[in-house]
Enzyme design. Structure first.
Site, PDB file in Angstrom:
ATOM      1  N   GLY A  12       0.897  -1.396   0.020  1.00 33.87           N
ATOM      2  CA  GLY A  12       0.028   0.029  -0.043  1.00 33.87           C
ATOM      3  C   GLY A  12       0.802   1.224  -0.021  1.00 33.87           C
ATOM      4  NE  ARG A  15      -5.008   5.398  -2.069  1.00 33.42           N
ATOM      5  CZ  ARG A  15      -5.445   4.482  -2.718  1.00 33.42           C
ATOM      6  NH1 ARG A  15      -5.131   4.193  -3.709  1.00 33.42           N
ATOM      7  NH2 ARG A  15      -6.549   3.635  -1.945  1.00 33.42           N
ATOM      8  CG  ASN A  87       0.464   1.283   4.692  1.00 33.26           C
ATOM      9  OD1 ASN A  87      -0.084   1.940   5.775  1.00 33.26           O
ATOM     10  ND2 ASN A  87      -0.003   1.496   3.497  1.00 33.26           N
ATOM     11  CB  SER A 139      -6.504   0.922  13.171  1.00 27.69           C
ATOM     12  OG  SER A 139      -7.466   2.030  13.588  1.00 27.69           O
ATOM     13  CE1 TYR A 152      -9.252  -0.407   8.652  1.00 25.20           C
ATOM     14  CE2 TYR A 152      -9.552   0.570  10.719  1.00 25.20           C
ATOM     15  CZ  TYR A 152      -8.830   0.293   9.718  1.00 25.20           C
ATOM     16  OH  TYR A 152      -7.583   1.476   9.359  1.00 25.20           O
ATOM     17  CB  ALA A 154     -12.303  -8.268  13.290  1.00 24.02           C
ATOM     18  CE  LYS A 156      -5.924  -1.869   9.760  1.00 16.50           C
ATOM     19  NZ  LYS A 156      -4.564  -1.642   8.849  1.00 16.50           N
TER      20      LYS A 156
HETATM   21  P1  NDP Z   1      -5.160   4.608   1.729  1.00 19.34           P
HETATM   22  O1  NDP Z   1      -6.626   4.204   1.161  1.00 19.34           O
HETATM   23  O2  NDP Z   1      -4.855   6.111   1.358  1.00 19.34           O
HETATM   24  O3  NDP Z   1      -4.107   3.913   0.835  1.00 19.34           O
HETATM   25  C1  NDP Z   1      -4.129   2.474   1.004  1.00 19.34           C
HETATM   26  C2  NDP Z   1      -2.787   1.843   0.208  1.00 19.34           C
HETATM   27  O4  NDP Z   1      -3.366   0.573   0.243  1.00 19.34           O
HETATM   28  C3  NDP Z   1      -3.006   2.185  -1.435  1.00 19.34           C
HETATM   29  O5  NDP Z   1      -1.719   2.203  -1.517  1.00 19.34           O
HETATM   30  C4  NDP Z   1      -3.594   1.031  -1.828  1.00 19.34           C
HETATM   31  O6  NDP Z   1      -3.457   0.980  -3.299  1.00 19.34           O
HETATM   32  C5  NDP Z   1      -3.197  -0.184  -1.027  1.00 19.34           C
HETATM   33  N1  NDP Z   1      -4.077  -1.391  -0.978  1.00 19.34           N
HETATM   34  C6  NDP Z   1      -5.291  -1.528  -0.810  1.00 19.34           C
HETATM   35  N2  NDP Z   1      -5.851  -2.631  -1.118  1.00 19.34           N
HETATM   36  C7  NDP Z   1      -4.587  -3.320  -1.450  1.00 19.34           C
HETATM   37  C8  NDP Z   1      -4.457  -4.807  -1.607  1.00 19.34           C
HETATM   38  N3  NDP Z   1      -5.255  -5.560  -1.516  1.00 19.34           N
HETATM   39  N4  NDP Z   1      -3.175  -5.045  -1.991  1.00 19.34           N
HETATM   40  C9  NDP Z   1      -1.972  -4.263  -1.847  1.00 19.34           C
HETATM   41  N5  NDP Z   1      -2.396  -3.058  -1.976  1.00 19.34           N
HETATM   42  C10 NDP Z   1      -3.640  -2.537  -1.296  1.00 19.34           C
HETATM   43  O7  NDP Z   1      -5.137   4.354   3.383  1.00 19.34           O
HETATM   44  P2  NDP Z   1      -4.331   4.817   4.354  1.00 19.34           P
HETATM   45  O8  NDP Z   1      -3.052   5.518   3.747  1.00 19.34           O
HETATM   46  O9  NDP Z   1      -5.040   5.941   4.987  1.00 19.34           O
HETATM   47  O10 NDP Z   1      -4.125   3.695   5.105  1.00 19.34           O
HETATM   48  C11 NDP Z   1      -2.566   3.128   5.430  1.00 19.34           C
HETATM   49  C12 NDP Z   1      -3.044   1.929   6.419  1.00 19.34           C
HETATM   50  O11 NDP Z   1      -3.039   2.470   7.768  1.00 19.34           O
HETATM   51  C13 NDP Z   1      -4.108   0.894   6.226  1.00 19.34           C
HETATM   52  O12 NDP Z   1      -3.953  -0.335   6.824  1.00 19.34           O
HETATM   53  C14 NDP Z   1      -5.049   1.757   7.267  1.00 19.34           C
HETATM   54  O13 NDP Z   1      -5.938   0.589   7.715  1.00 19.34           O
HETATM   55  C15 NDP Z   1      -4.129   2.241   8.473  1.00 19.34           C
HETATM   56  N6  NDP Z   1      -4.974   3.195   9.261  1.00 19.34           N
HETATM   57  C16 NDP Z   1      -5.408   4.137   8.552  1.00 19.34           C
HETATM   58  C17 NDP Z   1      -5.703   5.311   9.441  1.00 19.34           C
HETATM   59  C18 NDP Z   1      -6.166   6.714   8.617  1.00 19.34           C
HETATM   60  O14 NDP Z   1      -6.563   7.439   9.376  1.00 19.34           O
HETATM   61  N7  NDP Z   1      -6.030   7.006   7.638  1.00 19.34           N
HETATM   62  C19 NDP Z   1      -5.890   5.133  10.472  1.00 19.34           C
HETATM   63  C20 NDP Z   1      -5.420   3.728  11.180  1.00 19.34           C
HETATM   64  C21 NDP Z   1      -4.888   3.019  10.444  1.00 19.34           C
HETATM   65  P3  NDP Z   1      -4.523   0.257  -4.563  1.00 19.34           P
HETATM   66  O15 NDP Z   1      -5.642   0.679  -4.242  1.00 19.34           O
HETATM   67  O16 NDP Z   1      -3.783   0.669  -5.686  1.00 19.34           O
HETATM   68  O17 NDP Z   1      -4.301  -1.078  -3.961  1.00 19.34           O
END
Ligand code: NDP
Length: 244
Positions: A12, A15, A87, A139, A152, A154, A156
């Protein structure tokens, strides 16, 4: 450059928090591979990281075969990973009464099984080298729960059990495994919050602001580096004091 010679994989990483973490690891001197389903965006993001020689590739972390292939590709291009940041994560929010099997499965498959898939794919190399760091992005919702997010939360909370068990499993070879539990961080994931939801949230955050991806990334760089050499099996909360 405390991470010089480090080879990091950030899932991930195209972004949000993942990209900020990848940027910090690259600043620390690591070569970084960004994995995301959208391979083009991952490649573009990798091209923008500090230093050179980074890699972006398409991979769905929920797909065991794709993970194996991606880790082989990264190993061939950059070398065997020494840092893994799990991530990649998604939300599919709805109340339990309305939650379909697919909605539950999708979130568990990406957020929890994805981390398992990735850790299993890199751990052999780390064990052989007697060196490695795994960081799992959990999280605060995994600690305190949230209505509308049983899937979600569960996933995390599951990440925390995975982190602590794996930390115990691999510590004998000097490999460390920790989790970061962010609060509300401004990314595409939280972009849907309305102004009134944001204002309500702010009343619960002692530091008086939502987090930004760099707030998580600086901790990730510290935990990945030698200054954190005696820290394993921990969950570090980055939430502006919200859940203290
Ligand atoms: P974003 O939605 O901004 O980014 C998610 C990233 O994960 C993207 O790069 C996306 O790329 C990738 N992704 C999603 N699904 C898959 C998959 N099946 N395989 C590979 N890559 C995947 O999320 P955030 O940056 O906000 O969150 C990042 C992490 O932090 C997550 O685990 C989230 O649960 C956790 N988090 C975020 C919080 C927040 O407030 N933002 C708070 C607490 C935890 P693509 O779609 O191209 O696959």
């Amino acid at each position: 450059m405390e991470l010089e010679h480090g080879i990091a994989v950030v899932t991930g990483g195209s972004r949000g928090i993942g990209l900020a973490v990848a940027t910090e690891l690259a600043r620390g001197g690591a070569k970084v591979a960004l994995l995301a389903r959208d391979g083009v965006r991952a490649m573009e993001a990798a091209g923008g990281l500090p230093g050179g020689g980074h890699l972006g590739c398409s991979c769905d972390v929920a797909d065991t075969a794709a993970v194996g292939e991606a880790v082989r590709h990264v190993t061939g291009e950059l070398g065997s990973p020494t840092i893994l940041v799990n991530n990649a994560g998604i939300t599919r929010d709805t109340i339990l009464l309305r939650m379909k099997d697919e909605t539950w499965d999708e979130v568990i498959d990406v957020n929890l099984k994805g981390a398992f898939n990735m850790a299993r794919a890199v751990i052999r190399g780390m064990l052989k080298r007697r060196d490695g760091v795994i960081l799992n992005i959990s999280s605060v919702v995994g600690l305190v729960g949230n209505p509308g997010q049983v899937n979600y939360a569960a996933s995390k909370a599951g990440i925390l059990g995975l982190t602590k068990s794996l930390a115990r499993e691999v510590a004998f070879r000097g490999i460390r495994c920790n989790a970061i539990a962010p609060g509300y961080i401004e990314t595409e994931m939280t972009a849907a919050l309305t102004e009134s939801q944001t204002q309500t949230l702010l009343t619960r955050i002692p530091l008086g602001r939502l987090g930004v991806p760099d707030d998580v990334a600086s901790l990730a760089r510290f935990l990945a580096g030698p200054a954190a050499r005696y820290i394993t099996g921990q969950v570090v909360v980055v939430d502006g004091g919200m859940t203290m």
